[in-house]
Write a protein that holds these residues in place. Structure first.
Motif, short mmCIF file in Angstrom:
data_model
loop_
_atom_site.label_atom_id
_atom_site.label_comp_id
_atom_site.label_asym_id
_atom_site.label_seq_id
_atom_site.Cartn_x
_atom_site.Cartn_y
_atom_site.Cartn_z
N PRO A 198 14.17 6.30 2.56
CA PRO A 198 13.06 6.94 1.86
C PRO A 198 13.49 8.36 1.20
CG PRO A 198 12.19 5.72 3.88
CD PRO A 198 13.89 5.71 3.72
N THR A 199 14.35 8.97 1.91
CA THR A 199 14.46 10.47 1.30
C THR A 199 15.21 10.21 -0.14
OG1 THR A 199 15.08 11.30 3.55
CG2 THR A 199 15.96 12.43 1.44
N GLY A 200 15.95 9.38 -0.53
CA GLY A 200 16.48 8.93 -1.80
C GLY A 200 15.30 8.89 -2.76
N TYR A 201 14.22 8.17 -2.27
CA TYR A 201 13.11 7.84 -3.17
C TYR A 201 12.51 9.28 -3.36
CZ TYR A 201 9.37 5.29 -5.44
OH TYR A 201 8.41 5.05 -6.24
N TYR A 202 12.00 9.93 -2.48
CA TYR A 202 11.37 11.38 -2.49
C TYR A 202 12.23 12.31 -3.45
CZ TYR A 202 9.62 9.80 1.84
OH TYR A 202 9.06 8.78 2.98
N ILE A 203 13.64 12.25 -3.32
CA ILE A 203 14.27 13.06 -4.23
C ILE A 203 14.43 12.70 -5.53
CG2 ILE A 203 16.66 14.11 -5.03
CD1 ILE A 203 17.19 13.67 -1.60
N SER A 204 14.22 11.40 -5.69
CA SER A 204 14.34 10.66 -7.12
C SER A 204 12.89 11.02 -7.69
CB SER A 204 14.51 9.17 -7.04
OG SER A 204 13.31 8.63 -6.37
N MET A 205 11.68 11.04 -7.03
CA MET A 205 10.62 11.69 -7.61
C MET A 205 10.65 13.02 -8.33
SD MET A 205 7.39 10.09 -5.30
CE MET A 205 7.73 11.33 -3.95
N GLY A 206 11.60 13.86 -7.68
CA GLY A 206 11.72 15.10 -8.52
C GLY A 206 12.69 15.14 -9.65
N LYS A 263 0.83 -1.13 0.08
CA LYS A 263 -0.07 0.00 -0.11
C LYS A 263 1.02 1.10 -0.05
CE LYS A 263 -3.78 2.58 2.61
NZ LYS A 263 -4.56 2.40 3.80
N GLU A 264 1.76 1.10 0.82
CA GLU A 264 2.95 2.32 1.00
C GLU A 264 3.56 2.67 -0.32
OE1 GLU A 264 5.45 4.64 4.50
OE2 GLU A 264 5.13 2.53 4.37
N TYR A 265 4.09 1.52 -0.92
CA TYR A 265 4.76 1.58 -2.13
C TYR A 265 3.94 2.18 -3.36
CZ TYR A 265 7.14 -0.28 -6.50
OH TYR A 265 7.57 0.19 -7.65
N SER A 266 2.70 1.64 -3.29
CA SER A 266 1.78 2.06 -4.38
C SER A 266 1.36 3.56 -4.35
CB SER A 266 0.39 1.23 -4.53
OG SER A 266 0.66 -0.34 -4.43
N GLN A 267 1.26 4.04 -2.98
CA GLN A 267 1.15 5.57 -2.84
C GLN A 267 2.11 6.29 -3.44
OE1 GLN A 267 0.23 5.62 1.44
NE2 GLN A 267 -1.75 5.33 1.03
N PHE A 268 3.54 6.22 -3.06
CA PHE A 268 4.56 6.73 -3.55
C PHE A 268 4.92 6.51 -5.04
CE2 PHE A 268 5.61 6.74 1.06
CZ PHE A 268 5.63 8.10 1.35
#
Length: 559
Positions: free
Chosen positions: A415-423, A359-364
């Motif tokens: 998780p910070t790496g994933y957040y930055i990668s989205m940008g 669920k969490e992975y699908s959201q991000f």
């Protein structure tokens, strides 16, 4: 302003393939993570004999927890099942692709039938997995049975979408419509992923031993695919779609006809592509008399289709067009290696390193896809209409975005790496848009199906190489060097960037198709209104290039 709004609404009203893309893509992705979770749960419960509570909370188990090593084994086994799926589906799909390309060029309704068969077989696959979910005690290997309909379908749906757009859209609008096609997929993907993620942790409907709620997700996916089938059956007509686009947005469109220039005469049936400089025939070559009497199935299974595809992709063209076609095919092969690699291990990676559940992975994941969609929608207009960037610069921007995303994920292992990668990944769709738009322009319309099929054939080998490679690397490095897979993907992303720069260089070097032909230099020239010998108006430009034999023939006709 009113005229622009009217033209925009007219353009939107002609989009018939795009609703199908939204339906097909959304309901394809709604079940994607559910399948991964179903495989993991069956492995966890049946192979490792772990309790349901352990399997349900698998993602939250930390490195130092009891049975943490079993979590690693379960995730590695699940990644291997992704590999099994690729190895089972790709070989027959590759063979099918060799027959489908020429067939869709010969048989006008061929692309529509591919869309219909794709929707029906995906509905069947989802229904079979719904049964696998309900009968949870069945061995995990039964999940592979659901792939049979997909294998038989030819698995050429997405490739056919691009050739459909290329065959029905006027040249100057191809980049715009390719962008719309990518946007439909990019918007539908996060929608499907998000809906699937919200449903996965609900109390299982008709549980019967299900650890998660995958049965309902597969049922919803099957119903959505039936909707895609109905849309195709009643609303998609390639010939009508092409005529409508030519009528309202072609060079002779009824809303903006150019004035007659008595000094300019155009060679009938030919025009110059503004990016490639090549003279192309705008009408599909008529079928031989022998083929006209053949049933469509006989046309499909004709072994000569393979010969025609090979000859079409290797024949000499003006301005090194064939070389550019193959460079695009290689770049697209790298794209599929990247996509297959990430899809093979990314879900299991975030479970292991970030401790995210489905669920969490699908959201991000849906958030990342939505950011990409919005960014491309906003920036594509700026890049194409304001900055006047060519297709290869779009490709460079897109693959640079992919490269930076994977570098960030490799360096920042939280998780910070994933957040930055989205940008930094917000422009990745431009890579596919740029290359496929360029390919549709540098290829003559009568060969679009063949060239896109060759690209599909080559792409078919990417999952067979990438999936086992990344599955092995994941198993070997997830505990000791978890960045390894992302480093490999980043390296692959650099190759299409170099190819795009090479194509830009080739476009600036004058050359002819053979020593007797004049050199052709790619350039952008405003269309010059001309008059066909049959009296029809045209706004095509030729960049000063003419075929000598055609001119001689034209003079003879005038005499």
């Amino acid at each position: 302003m009113a005229i622009r709004v009217a033209r925009f609404l007219r353009f939107v009203s002609l989009l018939r393939l795009e609703p199908y893309i939204v339906l097909f893509t959304a309901f394809y992705f709604v079940k994607r993570n559910a399948l991964d979770v179903l495989i993991q749960d069956k492995i966890c419960v049946h192979k490792y004999n772990m309790p349901e509570d352990f399997c349900y909370h698998l993602a939250s188990i930390k490195k130092n927890d009891t049975n943490a090593h079993i979590k690693t084994d379960i995730l590695a086994d699940a990644v291997m099942y992704n590999t099994y799926q690729q190895l089972l589906t790709q070989p027959l799909s590759i063979i099918w692709s060799l027959f489908l390309g020429t067939w869709v060029d010969k048989y006008p309704k061929g692309r529509k039938w591919i869309f219909i068969i794709a929707a029906v077989t995906q509905a069947m696959e989802a229904a079979i997995n719904a049964c696998n979910s309900y009968f949870f005690s069945l061995n995990v290997n039964w999940v592979l049975l659901a792939l049979v309909p997909y294998i038989l379908s030819g698995a050429s749906t997405f490739t056919t979408m691009y050739s459909y757009v290329g065959a029905t859209t006027p040249s100057k609008w191809k980049t715009t419509r390719m962008t719309i096609l990518e946007m439909c997929q990019a918007l539908a993907q996060p929608l499907g992923v998000f809906v699937g993620g919200q449903m996965i942790n609900l109390t299982p409907v008709l549980g019967n031993g299900q650890v998660h709620n995958y049965g309902l997700i597969f049922f919803v996916s099957s119903c959505g695919m039936i909707g895609a089938f109905l849309w195709t059956a009643f609303f998609i007509d390639q010939q009508q779609n092409k005529q409508n686009f030519e009528k309202y947005f072609g060079d002779n469109n009824v809303e903006n006809k150019p004035e007659i220039s008595p000094k300019s005469v155009e060679i009938p049936g030919e025009k110059s592509d503004e990016n490639s400089g090549a003279i192309i025939n705008d009408e599909t070559v008529d079928l031989p008399v022998a083929d006209r009497a053949k049933h469509p199935i006989r046309l499909l299974l004709d072994y000569k289709n393979i010969v025609v595809i090979i000859m079409s992709c290797f024949k000499r063209r003006h301005n090194r067009a064939t070389t550019k076609i193959w460079l695009v095919i290689i770049a697209n092969f790298c794209l599929y290696m990247i996509r297959t690699g990430n899809s093979t291990f990314l879900f299991q990676f975030v479970e292991k390193i970030y401790h995210w559940d489905a669920k969490e992975y699908s959201q991000f994941q849906s958030m990342s896809l939505a950011i990409n969609s919005i960014s491309v929608i906003l920036m594509t207009y700026v890049f194409i209409k304001i900055l006047k960037l060519h297709d290869m610069w779009l490709a460079i921007i897109g693959f640079t975005s992919v490269l930076l995303q994977n570098l960030v994920l490799a360096i920042i292992l939280n998780p910070t790496g994933y957040y930055i990668s989205m940008g930094v990944n917000c422009m990745n769709s431009l890579g596919s848009i740029g290359y496929k738009s360029y390919l549709s322009k540098v290829t003559e319309p009568s060969a679009l199906g063949k060239v896109f099929t060759m690209m599909s054939f080559v792409d078919g080998f990417a999952p067979m190489i990438a999936s086992p490679l990344f599955a092995l690397m994941f198993r070997k490095t997830i505990d000791s060097a978890p960045s390894t897979c992302f480093a490999i993907v980043a390296t692959l992303a650099a190759i299409p960037i170099v190819i795009a720069l090479g194509i830009n260089y080739l476009s600036k070097v004058p050359t002819g198709a053979n020593p007797t032909e004049p050199a052709i230099i790619e350039q952008n020239v405003e269309p010059v209104p001309t008059l066909h010998t049959n009296g029809k108006l045209s706004g095509d430009n030729y960049n000063g290039v003419r075929n000598i034999n055609s001119i001689s023939s034209l003079k003879s006709n005038q005499d």
